[in-house]
Design a protein around this motif. Structure first.
Motif, PDB file in Angstrom:
ATOM      1  N   ASN A 146      -4.002   2.988 -10.162  1.00  0.00           N
ATOM      2  CA  ASN A 146      -2.643   2.051  -9.330  1.00  0.00           C
ATOM      3  C   ASN A 146      -2.993   0.964  -9.575  1.00  0.00           C
ATOM      4  O   ASN A 146      -2.561  -0.042  -8.883  1.00  0.00           O
ATOM      5  CB  ASN A 146      -3.907   2.482  -8.033  1.00  0.00           C
ATOM      6  CG  ASN A 146      -4.041   3.840  -7.657  1.00  0.00           C
ATOM      7  OD1 ASN A 146      -3.281   4.705  -7.598  1.00  0.00           O
ATOM      8  ND2 ASN A 146      -5.019   4.217  -7.402  1.00  0.00           N
ATOM      9  N   GLU A 186       0.226  -1.041 -10.507  1.00  0.00           N
ATOM     10  CA  GLU A 186       1.213  -1.458  -9.681  1.00  0.00           C
ATOM     11  C   GLU A 186       0.742  -1.752  -8.019  1.00  0.00           C
ATOM     12  O   GLU A 186       2.203  -2.460  -7.572  1.00  0.00           O
ATOM     13  CB  GLU A 186       2.350  -0.044  -9.830  1.00  0.00           C
ATOM     14  CG  GLU A 186       2.252   1.336  -9.564  1.00  0.00           C
ATOM     15  CD  GLU A 186       1.199   2.329 -10.431  1.00  0.00           C
ATOM     16  OE1 GLU A 186       0.391   3.016  -9.224  1.00  0.00           O
ATOM     17  OE2 GLU A 186       0.570   1.423 -11.136  1.00  0.00           O
ATOM     18  N   ASP A 187      -0.036  -1.049  -7.877  1.00  0.00           N
ATOM     19  CA  ASP A 187      -0.205  -1.459  -6.238  1.00  0.00           C
ATOM     20  C   ASP A 187      -1.095  -3.237  -6.193  1.00  0.00           C
ATOM     21  O   ASP A 187      -0.751  -3.416  -4.938  1.00  0.00           O
ATOM     22  CB  ASP A 187      -1.263  -0.296  -5.443  1.00  0.00           C
ATOM     23  CG  ASP A 187      -0.159   0.787  -5.552  1.00  0.00           C
ATOM     24  OD1 ASP A 187       0.817   0.788  -5.879  1.00  0.00           O
ATOM     25  OD2 ASP A 187      -0.868   2.100  -5.701  1.00  0.00           O
ATOM     26  N   GLU A 188      -1.656  -3.709  -6.791  1.00  0.00           N
ATOM     27  CA  GLU A 188      -2.577  -4.971  -7.401  1.00  0.00           C
ATOM     28  C   GLU A 188      -1.217  -6.049  -7.261  1.00  0.00           C
ATOM     29  O   GLU A 188      -0.179  -5.955  -8.199  1.00  0.00           O
ATOM     30  CB  GLU A 188      -3.691  -4.618  -8.221  1.00  0.00           C
ATOM     31  CG  GLU A 188      -4.786  -3.527  -7.791  1.00  0.00           C
ATOM     32  CD  GLU A 188      -5.347  -3.892  -6.892  1.00  0.00           C
ATOM     33  OE1 GLU A 188      -5.478  -5.154  -6.300  1.00  0.00           O
ATOM     34  OE2 GLU A 188      -5.859  -3.006  -6.004  1.00  0.00           O
TER      35      GLU A 188
END
Length: 643
Positions: free
Chosen positions: A226, A228-230
């Protein structure tokens, strides 16, 4: 021309034969046709004249250049000639970058290309989801991957050694390129060459350069689940890293500095706030004039986290404190550090104020030079040098280090060569002045006199007098020219030998000036190879014969190799063997230090032991060299300004 079955009976427009396209005779027949042609031609000339007048009387300011870009621009203007067309190209370039009409028209066009087609100009690469990358930071290097990594690492090893002579510890921060951290956003077919960045830190390690190992933490951060969420480590349409990247780098710098403190012992804390807007400077490179309020919508980029440092009373600590004087810790670098938070984050982890000398738009070496000049004799104990990998691996491989090194060395250094070791030109032998109307060869060291491992362990010192505005001393050792400006009023300049020269290559010394009316006065005795180590404080080795043609050397009283020490092996004035392989037994294992060949009788071998610093030394072995041909062997400590 014979009509085909599909041709009509009307007259043909295109005639094949001489390759020309004739104009139909009836095109301009009739009053309406002539009026239309007149209007079109008139509009063309009105547009041409109007845009020319607008660009002449209302030009936009040319971009302000700094650092290496300013140097290259000045060199381009100085060398522009009418005869080869370079002057015309320069005039066209100046008109283009100051054209108001071009800016307005191209910005609209570039914005449409970016928004609808994800396409950019020649300066940028636009990838998936609108991510923008600078093309110059993706282009392949001029050298092989190994050479591209080793050359800047060797230069940084020489800088590390020179700063250590002044009592300053160096820590390099090699910032990975955006394109290798986020290759999934590059267009298909674009190879960012990740092996370049992957090889740089190992090259620094091989050459003994202290550095903050951020490549692996950066890669792990971008490849986590994940991810891309950071918050990204680089801005989507920006050239720089985000505060998240600075925070990771600062933590690694503190660990390398030896001043690291656990978080529970720190009186200050770092708090994250999600209120930092994206940076959009790559829109400018893409030719897009986007107003700040509309840029996030165009880029489709959300805000990222910002960080504040709080004291024990939860009060914010200013990002950049007052910096009247250089303190114990200083940061040099580029726009990746200037007016950002890297210095503040490092200060938090080491609990010391950090002087920020980074310069936006400048070569990192120019920033370090400015820092040293401002510091005077009181240099910081720790210099953190932030270097984006594209500077080190793609842009001239940190060539400006040569000038920085020349101002670092202490004045009194031990000479290793004599007049008899040099081939002298007739003018130099006669003591005549040298006219600098071209690059003038002064002298060459006789082949095989010295062999060395590079990294600035040896220097060429030239003493003389310059009659003119400026000059530059060039030294060729191995396959590389290094050079240094002639320092006015000093009477001497030193040039480090950077690349290894292990095969008995000669050392060539020459001088050049942009002032073709200048003269240079130099005597044969004033050009010498000098040492950055101190032979007078050396540990002299005891030699004995080993297996076959082998010399074993032990050093009594030397249990641990001093940091930045050097090993010197002098040969007797007898014919030496074809090849000498030197290795050391440290911490119970053997490590090869170098293979040297084509030595001259009475020559000397010099080995930098930087990579062995702090390790237990048992012995050094010279394979292929009979003990009866050894004149002397010793390990010498680094010369320091305190001596």
């Amino acid at each position: 021309m014979c009509p085909s079955s599909t041709s009509s009976s009307k007259p043909a427009i295109v005639a094949i034969g001489d390759g020309l396209i004739p104009i139909r005779e009836d095109v301009l027949r009739g009053r309406a046709h002539r009026v239309l042609a007149t209007i079109v031609v008139a509009l063309f000339f009105v547009t041409l004249t109007g845009t020319g007048l607008i660009d002449t009387f209302f030009p936009i300011p040319a971009p302000k250049l700094a650092g290496w870009e300013a140097d290259e621009d000045a060199e381009r203007r100085r060398e522009a000639k009418f005869s080869d067309g370079s002057l015309a190209s320069l005039i066209e370039y100046d008109r283009r970058i100051t054209s108001l009409v071009r800016q307005k028209a191209s910005s609209t066009y570039s914005r449409a290309l970016y928004k609808w087609f994800r396409y950019g100009n020649l300066e940028v690469v636009i990838g998936k989801d609108g991510w923008i990358f600078l093309r110059t930071r993706i282009q392949p290097p001029k050298y092989s991957v190994q050479e591209a990594a080793d050359l800047p690492a060797t230069r940084l090893a020489a800088l590390d050694r020179a700063l250590a002579m002044r009592g300053t510890k160096l820590i390099v921060v090699p910032v990975p390129r955006k394109c290798i951290l986020y290759p999934e956003y590059l267009p298909l077919g674009v190879d960012p060459m990740p092996e370049l960045d992957a090889q740089f830190e190992p090259a620094l390690l091989r050459h003994g350069v202290p550095f903050a190992p951020i490549y692996e933490p950066f890669m792990a951060y971008t490849q986590q689940p994940n991810a891309e969420d950071e918050d990204p480590l680089y801005y989507k349409v920006g050239t720089h890293w985000t505060p998240q990247g600075e925070l990771i780098a600062a933590r690694e710098v503190a660990r390398m500095s030896g001043m690291w403190k656990p978080s529970d012992e720190l009186p200050t804390t770092i708090t994250s706030l999600r209120n930092r807007p994206q940076e959009f400077d790559l829109f400018g490179f893409a030719g897009i004039e986007a107003k700040l309020g509309r840029a996030p919508e165009l880029a489709g980029a959300k805000d990222t986290a910002s960080f504040v440092v709080l004291d024990a009373n939860d009060e914010r600590i200013p990002r950049e404190a007052d910096q009247d004087e250089v303190g114990e810790v200083a940061l040099a670098g580029t726009s990746f550090s200037a007016h950002r938070q890297l210095a503040q984050f490092i200060g938090h982890f080491v609990q010391k104020p950090v002087y920020n000398a980074a310069i936006p738009g400048a070569n990192p070496i120019a920033s370090a030079t400015t820092l040293l000049e401002k510091s005077g004799p009181g240099l910081p104990k720790l210099m953190v040098l932030e270097i984006p990998n594209h500077y080190a691996l793609l842009f001239k491989n940190l060539a400006l280090i040569d000038d920085l090194l020349s101002i670092c060395y202490p004045p009194e250094l031990h000479a290793l060569t004599q007049r008899k070791n040099w081939w002298l030109t007739p003018d130099l032998k006669a003591g005549k002045r040298v006219a600098l109307n071209r690059r003038v060869h002064l002298t060459s060291l006789k082949p095989g006199t010295i062999a060395h491992t590079g990294e600035g362990i040896l220097l060429v010192r030239v003493r003389g007098r310059l009659l003119g505005k400026s000059a530059r001393i060039f030294v060729k050792s191995g396959s590389l020219y290094t050079s240094a400006k002639w320092i006015p009023h000093s009477g001497e300049t030193v040039v480090p030998l950077i690349l290894p020269a292990t095969s008995g290559e000669t050392v060539r010394v020459s001088v050049e000036s942009t002032d073709h009316s200048a003269f240079f006065y130099v005597s044969p005795e004033s050009i010498q190879v000098v040492a950055t180590f101190d032979p007078e404080r050396a540990w002299h080795g005891k030699t004995r014969s080993g297996d076959g043609a082998e010399t074993q050397i032990e050093f009594e009283g030397l249990d641990v190799v001093p940091d930045h020490a050097s090993f010197v092996l002098k040969l007797l004035n007898k014919k030496p063997p074809q090849q000498i392989r030197i290795s050391a037994e440290v911490d119970g294992t053997w490590q090869e230090l170098g293979v040297f060949s084509e030595m001259a009788a009475g020559g000397s071998i010099f080995v930098n032991l930087r990579s062995l610093g702090g390790k237990a030394l048992t012995q050094i072995k010279a394979s292929g060299l009979p003990v009866e041909r050894v004149a002397e062997a010793y390990i010498a400590p680094l010369v320091t300004s305190e001596q």
